[in-house]
Design an enzyme around this catalytic site. Sequence first.
Site, PDB file in Angstrom:
ATOM      1  N   ASP A   1     -41.170  41.985   9.594  1.00  0.00           N
ATOM      2  CA  ASP A   1     -41.914  42.114  11.255  1.00  0.00           C
ATOM      3  C   ASP A   1     -39.741  43.682  11.526  1.00  0.00           C
ATOM      4  O   ASP A   1     -40.306  43.687  12.514  1.00  0.00           O
ATOM      5  CB  ASP A   1     -40.670  40.715  11.949  1.00  0.00           C
ATOM      6  CG  ASP A   1     -39.508  40.911  11.038  1.00  0.00           C
ATOM      7  OD1 ASP A   1     -38.979  41.375  10.353  1.00  0.00           O
ATOM      8  OD2 ASP A   1     -39.125  40.350  11.854  1.00  0.00           O
TER       9      ASP A   1
ATOM     10  N   SER B   1     -41.287  36.941   9.072  1.00  0.00           N
ATOM     11  CA  SER B   1     -40.677  37.813   8.703  1.00  0.00           C
ATOM     12  C   SER B   1     -41.332  38.478   7.842  1.00  0.00           C
ATOM     13  O   SER B   1     -42.536  39.322   6.874  1.00  0.00           O
ATOM     14  CB  SER B   1     -39.421  37.981   8.584  1.00  0.00           C
ATOM     15  OG  SER B   1     -37.986  38.861   8.394  1.00  0.00           O
TER      16      SER B   1
ATOM     17  N   ARG C   1     -25.128  27.656  -1.511  1.00  0.00           N
ATOM     18  CA  ARG C   1     -24.908  28.137   0.096  1.00  0.00           C
ATOM     19  C   ARG C   1     -25.993  26.896   0.149  1.00  0.00           C
ATOM     20  O   ARG C   1     -27.343  27.315  -1.054  1.00  0.00           O
ATOM     21  CB  ARG C   1     -25.214  28.197   0.811  1.00  0.00           C
ATOM     22  CG  ARG C   1     -25.263  29.571   1.225  1.00  0.00           C
ATOM     23  CD  ARG C   1     -25.355  30.721   1.801  1.00  0.00           C
ATOM     24  NE  ARG C   1     -25.710  30.361   3.511  1.00  0.00           N
ATOM     25  CZ  ARG C   1     -27.063  30.486   3.084  1.00  0.00           C
ATOM     26  NH1 ARG C   1     -27.554  31.725   2.547  1.00  0.00           N
ATOM     27  NH2 ARG C   1     -27.960  30.846   4.618  1.00  0.00           N
TER      28      ARG C   1
ATOM     29  N   THR D   1     -33.075  28.840   5.933  1.00  0.00           N
ATOM     30  CA  THR D   1     -34.867  29.001   6.086  1.00  0.00           C
ATOM     31  C   THR D   1     -35.723  28.335   5.212  1.00  0.00           C
ATOM     32  O   THR D   1     -37.401  28.800   5.059  1.00  0.00           O
ATOM     33  CB  THR D   1     -35.191  30.491   6.127  1.00  0.00           C
ATOM     34  OG1 THR D   1     -34.757  31.321   4.607  1.00  0.00           O
ATOM     35  CG2 THR D   1     -34.658  31.447   6.857  1.00  0.00           C
TER      36      THR D   1
ATOM     37  N   ARG E   1     -29.077  28.277  -2.487  1.00  0.00           N
ATOM     38  CA  ARG E   1     -28.754  29.159  -2.864  1.00  0.00           C
ATOM     39  C   ARG E   1     -27.777  29.961  -3.874  1.00  0.00           C
ATOM     40  O   ARG E   1     -26.313  28.911  -3.780  1.00  0.00           O
ATOM     41  CB  ARG E   1     -29.014  30.601  -2.371  1.00  0.00           C
ATOM     42  CG  ARG E   1     -30.236  30.706  -1.254  1.00  0.00           C
ATOM     43  CD  ARG E   1     -30.192  32.275  -0.978  1.00  0.00           C
ATOM     44  NE  ARG E   1     -30.912  32.095   0.773  1.00  0.00           N
ATOM     45  CZ  ARG E   1     -32.821  31.889   0.526  1.00  0.00           C
ATOM     46  NH1 ARG E   1     -33.190  31.987  -0.897  1.00  0.00           N
ATOM     47  NH2 ARG E   1     -33.459  32.450   1.628  1.00  0.00           N
TER      48      ARG E   1
ATOM     49  N   GLU F   1     -26.253  42.476   7.051  1.00  0.00           N
ATOM     50  CA  GLU F   1     -26.441  41.673   5.400  1.00  0.00           C
ATOM     51  C   GLU F   1     -26.477  42.377   4.408  1.00  0.00           C
ATOM     52  O   GLU F   1     -27.370  43.605   4.974  1.00  0.00           O
ATOM     53  CB  GLU F   1     -27.283  40.549   5.823  1.00  0.00           C
ATOM     54  CG  GLU F   1     -26.854  39.589   7.149  1.00  0.00           C
ATOM     55  CD  GLU F   1     -28.143  38.403   6.970  1.00  0.00           C
ATOM     56  OE1 GLU F   1     -27.712  37.473   6.921  1.00  0.00           O
ATOM     57  OE2 GLU F   1     -29.215  38.581   7.461  1.00  0.00           O
TER      58      GLU F   1
HETATM   59  P1  NG1 Z   1     -30.892  31.716   3.806  1.00  0.00           P
HETATM   60  O1  NG1 Z   1     -32.219  31.692   3.841  1.00  0.00           O
HETATM   61  O2  NG1 Z   1     -30.725  30.741   5.088  1.00  0.00           O
HETATM   62  O3  NG1 Z   1     -30.621  32.112   3.178  1.00  0.00           O
HETATM   63  C1  NG1 Z   1     -32.350  34.341   4.538  1.00  0.00           C
HETATM   64  C2  NG1 Z   1     -31.558  35.178   4.288  1.00  0.00           C
HETATM   65  C3  NG1 Z   1     -30.270  35.586   5.416  1.00  0.00           C
HETATM   66  C4  NG1 Z   1     -31.216  35.941   6.868  1.00  0.00           C
HETATM   67  C5  NG1 Z   1     -31.722  34.553   7.076  1.00  0.00           C
HETATM   68  C6  NG1 Z   1     -32.973  34.988   7.837  1.00  0.00           C
HETATM   69  C7  NG1 Z   1     -30.281  35.749   2.493  1.00  0.00           C
HETATM   70  C8  NG1 Z   1     -29.387  35.698   0.728  1.00  0.00           C
HETATM   71  N1  NG1 Z   1     -30.305  35.147   3.484  1.00  0.00           N
HETATM   72  O4  NG1 Z   1     -31.213  33.001   5.378  1.00  0.00           O
HETATM   73  O5  NG1 Z   1     -29.155  36.618   5.396  1.00  0.00           O
HETATM   74  O6  NG1 Z   1     -31.547  37.311   6.687  1.00  0.00           O
HETATM   75  O7  NG1 Z   1     -32.637  34.686   6.214  1.00  0.00           O
HETATM   76  O8  NG1 Z   1     -33.621  35.803   8.090  1.00  0.00           O
HETATM   77  O9  NG1 Z   1     -30.189  37.183   2.088  1.00  0.00           O
HETATM   78 ZN    ZN Z   2     -37.544  40.450   9.320  1.00  0.00          ZN
END
Ligand code: NG1
Ligand code: ZN
Length: 542
Positions: A278, A64, A497, A501, A506, A370
Amino acid sequence: MDSEALKKYSALHPKPAGLTLHYGTAGFRTKAEQLDHVVFRMGLLAVLRSKAVTATIGIMVTASHNPEEDNGVKLVDPLGEMLHPSWEEYATQLANAEEQELQKVITEICQKAAVNLHKDALVFIGRDTRPSSKKLSQSVIDGIQVLGGQYHDYGLVTTPQLHYMVCCQNTQGQYGKATLEGYYEKLSKAFMELIKQSHSSGESQRHLKIDCANGIGALKLSEMKPYFPQEVLIHIHNDGTKEKLNHLCGADFVKVHQKPPGGLDMKPNERCCSFDGDADRIVYYYKDTAGHFHLIDGDKIATLISIFLKELLAKVKQNFNMAVVQTAYANGNSTRYLQETLKVPVHCVKTGVKHLHHKAQEFDVGVYFEANGHGTVLFSKAAETKIRQLVKEEKDDEKREAAKMLANMIDLINQTVGDAVSDMLVIEAILALKGLTVQQWDSLYTDLPNRLLKVQVADRRVIDTTDAERRVLTPPGLQEKIDVLVKKYKLSRAFVRPSGTEDVVRIYAEADTQENADALAHEVSLAVFHLAGGKGAPPQPI
Ligand code: NG1
Ligand code: ZN
């Protein structure tokens, strides 16, 4: 199972010693050179999953919005949804098994998930444009073949295109044809039908500049162009011929840095958008005549779509229930606008598309996005059937025309997953039909200033959250500290939280001014650093 073949092939895709990976919110994602054994094993798992559910399964090689050097892999379930959570655990077990244990782990999964190895299996494969993706998708094929599965390799496709193909295949063509032509034809036809009814817009209104993050979106949009008449004026930038994937461009860069991407020259009031690597996320933006940058993120996209759908639903008079699903990252003013002005119920769920998708399935019309621009709209089967029936049988002209627009929206929207190409066409159609400029869209409400930060800690799992991640349970004292900090500012909110990924915690904060949002985010990040075992130097003020 052919044990000798499994031994031989797994030795060709060895697991680096000591490496442990988890199937997270976006599948596996890490440096490409660490992934060969993982993708081989996900080929194995896709075959098991296909046999378990007697349906075609998808497997996508992509990371991605991550840097070009990374890669990743995720499985797609029969109706184009994300892999079922019970199988995420099997994915993690299989990826981390030592080579000599591989057969045992496969047997265990077969027992736990009642997999009949004698059944047929079919797996659809797709990949993004990363230099490492081709070789990794070859390793996926090795895995599929070892367990006697069949496959169809779609090669270079966007993530949502692969989700679409899997859904088409498993619904015997009801959702569309499982080919790229089928996808382009379905979307372009619905789009053209929709904008036929728009009266608006001089030529300048029809131009759209698209930053494709130097990724797959550019290739697929170029392929799609001939399906549109010439008056659809899309201009592709960051097409991957000059710069690196996601480098200083793409939806994630624009959203996180709240600034325009490189490689795209913006004139005042020009409508622009960015895809991610992606092409499953999209954000819009423009620069005003004073040179200020305005971001239109997933929340404002959800709002525009909700306004449009709500008007149409009122016209067809069917009492369909509609709701918007967001995460804690949704801007406070978007939630307020949706609830108080538009009077649409809003639900907040945990971060990660699967949670939003799942919640949105509860409604006749479930809009989910989101803030980062990943989202779509789901229509219940009952609502879709009724709408199509109204198109055929309704005598009242206004009602029938509204139903027709809804039917075209259903066809234009990729209901399997967020899709930048489909979302872009939905937005462009709505703007054209409502005669809205990008500035008018932006002025629906004003985003509260906000800041997203990250902090490294020794083990991010020490942070446990509740209430759709809006409050922390552990470590002790952290939530109390955040509550005290939030009280210092007006219109403020903050939460933390662990990322699913990245190896970080964050931090999100919003407040009445940018200075206050920045100060609050910084203070909360210090609290995380001190109470959750921060690594390295304490975070510096912004
Ligand atoms: P994480 O790394 O869990 O915050 C991020 C995005 C999610 C989601 C995933 C999958 C933010 C704050 N977090 O997750 O919304 O899109 O990647 O790609 O944008
Ligand atoms: Zn993506």
